[in-house]
Design an enzyme around this catalytic site. Structure first.
Site, PDB file in Angstrom:
ATOM      1  N   THR A 194       0.850  -1.375  -0.119  1.00 54.98           N
ATOM      2  CA  THR A 194      -0.069   0.197   0.171  1.00 54.98           C
ATOM      3  C   THR A 194       0.964   1.313   0.025  1.00 54.98           C
ATOM      4  O   THR A 194       0.365   2.207  -0.262  1.00 54.98           O
ATOM      5  CB  THR A 194      -0.869   0.011   1.329  1.00 54.98           C
ATOM      6  OG1 THR A 194      -0.094  -0.128   2.432  1.00 54.98           O
ATOM      7  CG2 THR A 194      -2.136  -1.077   1.094  1.00 54.98           C
ATOM      8  N   TYR A 213      -7.568  -7.725  10.893  1.00 51.18           N
ATOM      9  CA  TYR A 213      -6.685  -6.598  11.395  1.00 51.18           C
ATOM     10  C   TYR A 213      -6.774  -6.477  12.831  1.00 51.18           C
ATOM     11  O   TYR A 213      -5.674  -6.337  13.654  1.00 51.18           O
ATOM     12  CB  TYR A 213      -7.336  -5.429  10.515  1.00 51.18           C
ATOM     13  CG  TYR A 213      -6.644  -3.928  11.119  1.00 51.18           C
ATOM     14  CD1 TYR A 213      -5.341  -3.772  10.433  1.00 51.18           C
ATOM     15  CD2 TYR A 213      -7.242  -2.984  11.733  1.00 51.18           C
ATOM     16  CE1 TYR A 213      -4.755  -2.611  10.618  1.00 51.18           C
ATOM     17  CE2 TYR A 213      -6.366  -1.775  11.874  1.00 51.18           C
ATOM     18  CZ  TYR A 213      -5.073  -1.606  11.384  1.00 51.18           C
ATOM     19  OH  TYR A 213      -4.523  -0.488  11.542  1.00 51.18           O
ATOM     20  N   TYR A 257       7.688 -11.069  24.546  1.00 45.38           N
ATOM     21  CA  TYR A 257       9.389 -11.063  24.224  1.00 45.38           C
ATOM     22  C   TYR A 257       9.947 -10.141  25.394  1.00 45.38           C
ATOM     23  O   TYR A 257      10.776 -10.233  25.823  1.00 45.38           O
ATOM     24  CB  TYR A 257       9.407 -10.413  22.809  1.00 45.38           C
ATOM     25  CG  TYR A 257       9.639 -11.356  21.879  1.00 45.38           C
ATOM     26  CD1 TYR A 257       8.589 -12.151  21.206  1.00 45.38           C
ATOM     27  CD2 TYR A 257      10.998 -11.835  21.193  1.00 45.38           C
ATOM     28  CE1 TYR A 257       8.593 -13.139  20.370  1.00 45.38           C
ATOM     29  CE2 TYR A 257      11.253 -12.613  20.133  1.00 45.38           C
ATOM     30  CZ  TYR A 257       9.826 -13.276  19.836  1.00 45.38           C
ATOM     31  OH  TYR A 257      10.158 -14.370  18.759  1.00 45.38           O
TER      32      TYR A 257
END
Ligand code: NAD
Ligand code: UDP
Length: 314
Positions: free
Chosen positions: A36, A144, A158
């Site tokens: 995009t 999304y 993480y």
């Protein structure tokens, strides 16, 4: 000078961030698969000594030596992210794992561009960071919304498991120059339609609300969050709390463009959130950040850009 990787750097927000960080004196690596994004957005930066452009897809591993990573890669407009939903979720999840792995190996700080969409169709208004959201896991927006929610989970895991220095920002509707004219978002649609004298498409009754932030304010918030050394990792909302209905936005754009366009009402897409407004008290307190640009000023700059684009002047 830091070595900074910006994934999605050729997109709307990423291109402004590339320019800002180059101006701040950093070495900027702009990585993009051009799904995009566009070279037009960063063409003026290509000759800069401290700018590097990499065509790469973050769903594949990437090796580089960097100090900071801004992970912006992901299509953001509903038509774009719904075009290939499986790819969208791969970008959010596999791409996030790859970028977190890179941050871990390099001991880099990584900032994830999350979204107000993690709140779904919110039942708490305005949205505060401690709200867990109201998201449909199986709808057309889920690729999304749930992709970004999973990305936030990965960032926190993480951080806890591998001590990666992380940041999460939840970006609310942002607009400005370098938006794709035909990305289907409300600001771009309304401006293009108004400038061309076409009907302005308002979905549903237009009484759903959004809160629009000008891109320079947003970029300022992103950099403040990345540079924050107080141990504040977020998530933090970044957006302009000035809330308005979509109908009101369409009328304002008609006025600012002196357009003769009329409003036409079209069906509301599935799972379209009814209201959205950020609570930004946390950003104010931790980052000393508040948006400064009024919607009329921001829209005028955006209209000028769109007008030049449509007339082939840029
Ligand atoms: P954009 O579509 O203009 O930019 C996204 C960029 O990522 C594009 O250049 C695209 O080519 C690139 N990209 C997409 N998938 C990729 C992949 N797999 N590998 C490499 N590059 C890839 O959108 P934007 O408005 O600039 O949004 C940037 C980020 O901010 C996105 O992560 C988006 O979810 C987030 N965000 C934006 C808004 C907004 O209002 N603009 C609101 C909330 C969150
Ligand atoms: N919208 C609209 N007309 C358009 C495009 C969008 O009325 O031409 C509406 C859309 O239904 C939503 C709001 O404007 O209620 C914002 O849509 P956008 O796609 O810009 O962003 P998001 O829904 O992700 O906030």
């Amino acid at each position: 000078m830091k070595r900074i990787l910006i994934t999605g750097g050729a997109g709307f927000i990423g291109s402004h961030l590339c320019e800002r960080l180059l101006n701040d004196g950093h070495d900027v690596m702009c990585l993009d698969n051009f799904f995009t994004g566009s070279k037009d957005n960063i063409r003026h930066l290509i000759a800069h000594d401290h700018f590097e452009l990499v065509r790469h897809d973050i769903t594949k591993e990437y090796f580089a030596e960097v100090d900071q990573i801004y992970n912006l890669a992901c299509p953001a407009s509903p038509p774009h992210y719904q075009y290939n939903p499986i790819k969208t979720i791969k970008t959010s999840v596999i791409g996030m794992i790859n970028m977190l792995g890179l941050a871990k190996r390099c001991k880099a700080t990584i900032l994830q561009a999350s979204t107000s969409e993690v709140y779904g169709d919110p039942q708490v208004h305005p949205q505060i960071e401690s709200y867990w959201g109201n998201v449909n896991p199986i709808g057309i927006r889920s690729c999304y919304d749930e992709g970004k929610r999973c990305a936030e989970t990965l960032v926190m895991d993480y951080h806890r498991q591998n001590n990666v220095d992380t940041r999460i920002v939840r970006i609310f509707n942002t607009y400005g120059p370098n938006m794709d004219l035909y990305d289907g978002r409300v600001v771009s649609n309304c401006i293009v339609q108004a400038l061309k004298g076409e009907n302005i498409t308002v979905y549903g009754d237009g009484l759903q609300t959004r809160s629009f932030c000008y891109v320079d304010d947003l970029v300022d918030g992103l950099v403040k969050m990345m540079e924050n050394k107080q141990g504040f990792i977020g998530p933090v909302n970044l957006g302009n709390p000035s809330e308005r209905t979509i109908l009101n936005l369409a009328e304002l754009i008609i006025k600012l463009t002196n357009s003769k366009s009329k409003i036409s009402f079209l069906p509301l897409p599935q799972d379209d959130p009814t209201q959205r407004k950020p609570n930004i008290e946390l950003a104010k307190k931790e980052l000393d950040w508040t948006p400064k640009i009024e919607i009329e000023d921001g829209l005028m700059k955006t209209i000028e850009y769109f007008d030049k684009k449509l007339r082939g002047l840029i």
